[in-house]
Every structure is written in structure tokens, then in C-alpha cells.
Scaffold this motif. Structure first.
Motif, PDB file in Angstrom:
ATOM      1  N   SER A 109      39.991  42.191  34.670  1.00 13.11           N
ATOM      2  CA  SER A 109      38.882  42.259  35.624  1.00 13.11           C
ATOM      3  C   SER A 109      38.883  41.005  36.498  1.00 13.11           C
ATOM      4  O   SER A 109      39.474  39.977  36.161  1.00 13.11           O
ATOM      5  N   GLU A 110      38.195  41.095  37.622  1.00 17.38           N
ATOM      6  CA  GLU A 110      38.135  39.972  38.555  1.00 17.38           C
ATOM      7  C   GLU A 110      37.590  38.698  37.895  1.00 17.38           C
ATOM      8  O   GLU A 110      38.179  37.630  38.068  1.00 17.38           O
ATOM      9  N   PRO A 111      36.494  38.753  37.134  1.00 18.83           N
ATOM     10  CA  PRO A 111      36.021  37.516  36.491  1.00 18.83           C
ATOM     11  C   PRO A 111      37.058  36.919  35.526  1.00 18.83           C
ATOM     12  O   PRO A 111      37.208  35.697  35.459  1.00 18.83           O
TER      13      PRO A 111
ATOM     14  N   VAL B 102      40.722  46.146  33.320  1.00 15.23           N
ATOM     15  CA  VAL B 102      40.193  47.142  34.252  1.00 15.23           C
ATOM     16  C   VAL B 102      41.030  48.417  34.205  1.00 15.23           C
ATOM     17  O   VAL B 102      40.613  49.448  34.713  1.00 15.23           O
TER      18      VAL B 102
ATOM     19  N   HIS C 222      45.868  45.290  33.505  1.00 14.01           N
ATOM     20  CA  HIS C 222      45.324  44.313  34.447  1.00 14.01           C
ATOM     21  C   HIS C 222      43.902  43.923  34.056  1.00 14.01           C
ATOM     22  O   HIS C 222      43.152  44.739  33.540  1.00 14.01           O
TER      23      HIS C 222
ATOM     24  N   ARG D  54      40.371  37.275  35.799  1.00 11.51           N
ATOM     25  CA  ARG D  54      41.442  36.715  36.642  1.00 11.51           C
ATOM     26  C   ARG D  54      41.030  35.372  37.238  1.00 11.51           C
ATOM     27  O   ARG D  54      41.849  34.452  37.345  1.00 11.51           O
ATOM     28  N   GLN D  55      39.753  35.244  37.617  1.00 14.21           N
ATOM     29  CA  GLN D  55      39.282  33.961  38.149  1.00 14.21           C
ATOM     30  C   GLN D  55      39.366  32.868  37.090  1.00 14.21           C
ATOM     31  O   GLN D  55      39.798  31.740  37.381  1.00 14.21           O
TER      32      GLN D  55
END
Length: 154
Positions: free
Chosen positions: A130-132, A124, A128, A134-135
Motif C-alpha cells: 500500500s502507499e503508506p 494492495v 505490491h 511504500r512511503q
């Protein structure tokens, strides 16, 4: 290492597991001077100290491999400092060597993350995820830890 040293000095610091990942901050390279934040030999000594102190305190240590960095993505977005994949690779190899020598188990987050898609889809910002992503990384680490715990308890 300074932070962990302060924790190790506290008798009340008794985690069931010490889960450690470092390297990306160590390889920060000044855009002004070209100096790397933590020289490789210092990084090696820091890891030796970490392994020794966790062993002295009887704390199980698990290392998480540092995720990859992409020069074009990182250095195109970060103006204060750069990171270079060649340094990331060298520091990661050193960490793997130190953990193998110390008998420390390793969670291979680096290889796992590389399977999640094209680099342009993963990040992102300069480093770092992206949220998906990181999940998925979190689920991978949790699954690894559950397996490790089950193996230790059997």
C-alpha cells in the motif's frame, strides 16, 4: 543480469552507487508446469557475476533484501504464476550469503517491512504494498543510505 550487463558494457555507466534488489521475479513458479523461473543455482551465479562486475568497475554495491511474500495472499490473487514463501526464503538466504562473501552491505527491507503491520494490511494486491507502506519503506531506505554515505565520507 542481462540489463545490468548491458549497462556495464557502457563506459558512460558510472553510478555513485549501485542499489540492487531482485528475487521476487526469479521465484515465479509456473502454475502450468511447476517450473521456477530462475533456478536457485542460476540465481547464485547471477549474484556472483553482479558482485564481481560491480567490483571490477569500482562501483559501490548495496543489496536490498527482498520483501516477504505470503502464499495465501499471493497465490490466491495471481493465476498466471505462483510464488512460495519457502522459495523466497531460500533465495533471500542465498543472496545474503553471496553479499556477505562479497563484502556487500545490505539494507534489511524484509525485516523492516515485517514490522509495519499484519500481512493483510500491507499488500494492495498479490505482492505490491500500500502507499503508506511504500512511503515508510522509501524513508527507511533513504535513511539507511544517508547513514551509509555519512559513514563513507567520515
Amino acid at each position: 543480469l542481462d540489463y545490468l550487463t548491458s549497462l556495464f558494457a557502457q563506459k558512460a555507466f558510472c553510478p555513485d552507487l549501485l542499489l540492487v534488489n531482485c528475487g521476487l521475479h526469479d521465484i515465479k513458479t509456473s502454475t502450468e508446469t511447476g517450473a521456477i523461473q530462475i533456478p536457485l543455482e542460476t540465481y547464485r551465479r547471477n549474484l556472483e557475476t553482479l558482485v564481481a562486475r560491480s567490483r571490477e568497475r569500482g562501483m559501490p554495491l548495496v543489496w536490498i533484501r527482498t520483501t516477504h511474500s505470503v502464499d495465501a495472499i499471493h497465490n490466491g490473487r495471481s493465476l498466471e504464476f505462483h510464488r512460495f514463501s519457502r522459495d523466497n526464503d531460500r533465495y533471500d538466504a542465498t543472496a545474503l550469503e553471496m553479499m556477505a562473501a562479497g563484502g556487500v552491505p545490505v539494507i534489511d527491507l524484509r525485516t523492516f517491512t515485517r514490522t509495519l503491520g499484519a500481512d493483510e494490511e500491507l499488500f494492495v494486491d498479490h505482492v505490491h504494498f500500500s502507499e503508506p507502506v511504500r512511503q515508510q519503506q522509501g524513508a527507511f531506505i533513504a535513511g539507511w543510505l544517508q547513514g551509509w554515505r555519512a559513514a563513507r565520507n567520515s
